[in-house]
Design a protein around this motif. Sequence first.
Motif, PDB file in Angstrom:
ATOM      1  N   LEU A  27       0.799  -1.223   0.000  1.00 52.92           N
ATOM      2  CA  LEU A  27       0.000   0.000   0.000  1.00 52.92           C
ATOM      3  C   LEU A  27       0.833   1.275   0.000  1.00 52.92           C
ATOM      4  N   ASP A  28       2.081   1.189   0.444  1.00 52.89           N
ATOM      5  CA  ASP A  28       2.849   2.403   0.731  1.00 52.89           C
ATOM      6  C   ASP A  28       3.090   3.280  -0.489  1.00 52.89           C
ATOM      7  N   GLY A  29       3.286   2.690  -1.646  1.00 58.07           N
ATOM      8  CA  GLY A  29       3.574   3.497  -2.832  1.00 58.07           C
ATOM      9  C   GLY A  29       2.371   3.761  -3.702  1.00 58.07           C
ATOM     10  N   THR A  30       1.166   3.690  -3.131  1.00 60.46           N
ATOM     11  CA  THR A  30      -0.067   3.812  -3.904  1.00 60.46           C
ATOM     12  C   THR A  30      -0.856   5.036  -3.457  1.00 60.46           C
ATOM     13  N   ALA A  31      -2.038   5.186  -4.024  1.00 54.68           N
ATOM     14  CA  ALA A  31      -2.909   6.296  -3.645  1.00 54.68           C
ATOM     15  C   ALA A  31      -3.682   6.030  -2.356  1.00 54.68           C
ATOM     16  N   VAL A  32      -3.548   4.843  -1.760  1.00 51.54           N
ATOM     17  CA  VAL A  32      -4.209   4.557  -0.483  1.00 51.54           C
ATOM     18  C   VAL A  32      -3.675   5.521   0.577  1.00 51.54           C
ATOM     19  N   ASP A  33      -4.578   6.095   1.365  1.00 47.52           N
ATOM     20  CA  ASP A  33      -4.203   7.181   2.271  1.00 47.52           C
ATOM     21  C   ASP A  33      -3.631   6.707   3.600  1.00 47.52           C
ATOM     22  N   THR A  34      -4.324   5.800   4.274  1.00 46.25           N
ATOM     23  CA  THR A  34      -3.980   5.436   5.646  1.00 46.25           C
ATOM     24  C   THR A  34      -4.114   3.933   5.830  1.00 46.25           C
ATOM     25  N   LEU A  35      -3.251   3.364   6.656  1.00 46.60           N
ATOM     26  CA  LEU A  35      -3.388   1.990   7.121  1.00 46.60           C
ATOM     27  C   LEU A  35      -3.767   2.055   8.599  1.00 46.60           C
ATOM     28  N   TRP A  36      -4.975   1.582   8.896  1.00 47.03           N
ATOM     29  CA  TRP A  36      -5.513   1.591  10.252  1.00 47.03           C
ATOM     30  C   TRP A  36      -5.417   0.190  10.857  1.00 47.03           C
ATOM     31  N   ALA A  65       5.172   1.604  10.969  1.00 48.56           N
ATOM     32  CA  ALA A  65       5.904   2.841  10.690  1.00 48.56           C
ATOM     33  C   ALA A  65       7.278   2.541  10.127  1.00 48.56           C
ATOM     34  N   ALA A  66       7.927   1.485  10.663  1.00 48.41           N
ATOM     35  CA  ALA A  66       9.261   1.120  10.176  1.00 48.41           C
ATOM     36  C   ALA A  66       9.212   0.490   8.793  1.00 48.41           C
ATOM     37  N   ALA A  67       8.050  -0.069   8.420  1.00 49.50           N
ATOM     38  CA  ALA A  67       7.923  -0.761   7.130  1.00 49.50           C
ATOM     39  C   ALA A  67       7.424   0.151   6.017  1.00 49.50           C
ATOM     40  N   THR A  68       7.126   1.415   6.322  1.00 50.48           N
ATOM     41  CA  THR A  68       6.534   2.327   5.345  1.00 50.48           C
ATOM     42  C   THR A  68       7.245   3.668   5.380  1.00 50.48           C
ATOM     43  N   SER A  69       6.968   4.482   4.363  1.00 54.94           N
ATOM     44  CA  SER A  69       7.536   5.830   4.346  1.00 54.94           C
ATOM     45  C   SER A  69       6.502   6.899   4.009  1.00 54.94           C
ATOM     46  N   ARG A  70       5.343   6.500   3.496  1.00 56.11           N
ATOM     47  CA  ARG A  70       4.354   7.473   3.052  1.00 56.11           C
ATOM     48  C   ARG A  70       2.992   7.318   3.721  1.00 56.11           C
ATOM     49  N   LEU A  71       2.529   6.090   3.918  1.00 53.41           N
ATOM     50  CA  LEU A  71       1.204   5.843   4.470  1.00 53.41           C
ATOM     51  C   LEU A  71       1.020   6.534   5.815  1.00 53.41           C
ATOM     52  N   ARG A  72      -0.152   7.118   5.996  1.00 54.14           N
ATOM     53  CA  ARG A  72      -0.516   7.553   7.332  1.00 54.14           C
ATOM     54  C   ARG A  72      -0.954   6.329   8.144  1.00 54.14           C
ATOM     55  N   LEU A  73      -0.864   6.444   9.477  1.00 56.19           N
ATOM     56  CA  LEU A  73      -1.080   5.302  10.357  1.00 56.19           C
ATOM     57  C   LEU A  73      -1.927   5.713  11.549  1.00 56.19           C
ATOM     58  N   GLY A  74      -2.829   4.804  11.965  1.00 56.73           N
ATOM     59  CA  GLY A  74      -3.631   5.140  13.130  1.00 56.73           C
ATOM     60  C   GLY A  74      -4.435   3.965  13.646  1.00 56.73           C
ATOM     61  N   ALA A  75      -4.962   4.127  14.859  1.00 54.82           N
ATOM     62  CA  ALA A  75      -5.848   3.146  15.467  1.00 54.82           C
ATOM     63  C   ALA A  75      -7.287   3.570  15.224  1.00 54.82           C
ATOM     64  N   MET A  76      -8.108   2.593  14.833  1.00 54.99           N
ATOM     65  CA  MET A  76      -9.522   2.848  14.550  1.00 54.99           C
ATOM     66  C   MET A  76     -10.367   2.011  15.516  1.00 54.99           C
ATOM     67  N   VAL A  77     -10.718   2.516  16.684  1.00 55.06           N
ATOM     68  CA  VAL A  77     -10.155   3.659  17.385  1.00 55.06           C
ATOM     69  C   VAL A  77      -9.794   3.202  18.793  1.00 55.06           C
ATOM     70  N   SER A  78      -8.999   4.012  19.503  1.00 57.02           N
ATOM     71  CA  SER A  78      -8.620   3.694  20.877  1.00 57.02           C
ATOM     72  C   SER A  78      -9.714   4.114  21.850  1.00 57.02           C
ATOM     73  N   ALA A  79     -10.096   3.208  22.738  1.00 55.28           N
ATOM     74  CA  ALA A  79     -11.043   3.559  23.797  1.00 55.28           C
ATOM     75  C   ALA A  79     -10.365   4.510  24.779  1.00 55.28           C
ATOM     76  N   ALA A  80     -11.071   5.552  25.158  1.00 61.34           N
ATOM     77  CA  ALA A  80     -10.481   6.589  26.001  1.00 61.34           C
ATOM     78  C   ALA A  80     -10.091   6.074  27.383  1.00 61.34           C
ATOM     79  N   THR A  81     -10.689   4.959  27.825  1.00 62.89           N
ATOM     80  CA  THR A  81     -10.478   4.512  29.203  1.00 62.89           C
ATOM     81  C   THR A  81      -9.523   3.336  29.339  1.00 62.89           C
ATOM     82  N   TYR A  82      -9.102   2.715  28.234  1.00 64.56           N
ATOM     83  CA  TYR A  82      -8.311   1.485  28.345  1.00 64.56           C
ATOM     84  C   TYR A  82      -6.875   1.733  28.793  1.00 64.56           C
ATOM     85  N   ARG A  83      -6.355   2.912  28.544  1.00 62.39           N
ATOM     86  CA  ARG A  83      -5.007   3.270  28.992  1.00 62.39           C
ATOM     87  C   ARG A  83      -5.090   4.550  29.818  1.00 62.39           C
TER      88      ARG A  83
END
Length: 293
Positions: A27-36, A65-83
């Motif tokens: 996905l990193d070199g494509t038009a895909v925006d984010t890997l969640w 993050a170490a395997a990519t250079s362009r893709l945005r990255l995120g959690a979908m989604v983190s519970a506010a109370t788990y940490r």
Amino acid sequence: MKISVSATNYSWQSRTRDHLELIARRLDGTAVDTLWVPDHLMQVDPASRTDEPMLEAYTVLGFLAAATSRLRLGAMVSAATYRAPALLVKAVTTLDVLSDGRAWFGVGAGYSAEEAAAMGLFLPGAAERFERLAELLRLAAQMWRGDETPFLGTHVRLDRPVGSPVPATRPRPPILIGGTGARRTLRLVAEYADACNVFDVPDGGRTIRTWLAVLDRHCAEVGRPAGAVERTITTALREGESADELTARCGELGGYGLQHVVLIVRGRPWAPDDLDVVVAAADQVAGLVHTPG
């Protein structure tokens, strides 16, 4: 229109790291925006078993993050109370620093009582969860601007919230809030977030349009342009769906007022053929966006 991928299932039969790296590099070199990735400790997809493999989100995101250079990255989604709130802010900050500014802060109030009970996670009642979500968002803003004065909330109290290092993204990583509650969730989106994430309801767009209209009203009430909030939706890649069909479906979702489609697959991990469909559709959508006239 943006297209992204969410890897919600890790049930491969061989080395998990190899499959995750394959997804990231494909996905990193494509038009895909984010890997969640999901932020759960057990599988919660109704199409899967609860005992199927589930990895800790921010460890996975650091690997990606170490395997990519362009893709945005995120959690979908983190519970506010788990940490602990400061720990979650620090995890997102660390991801943003190590990815050179590619992190999202995906967050929500949390919902899975079964997971919380099974794994000993903190999940208070709904009213307190939303209070804690609002305090977490205020704390993140304070830490990310380098303000170390005491944070004194109803539930969260920090003597000295040190936010060092600051994120690579300035002024801060973009915030996505997941959920569709009209009174509390979408109000917090209007007040704090850069993006919302809604669910795909197969009713011709009626429910989605209603949710987005509610968000528009909340934005107006807090004095914020409705266009300041990116509208995302999570939807499943259909069995046998072609790139052309997915592109057409993204166009339909765009007609409802959505701007960003996050794709999952149900009950199984992503396969190379699935990724090929998504990449081709993302390239088509990007081409449509940039075609003159």
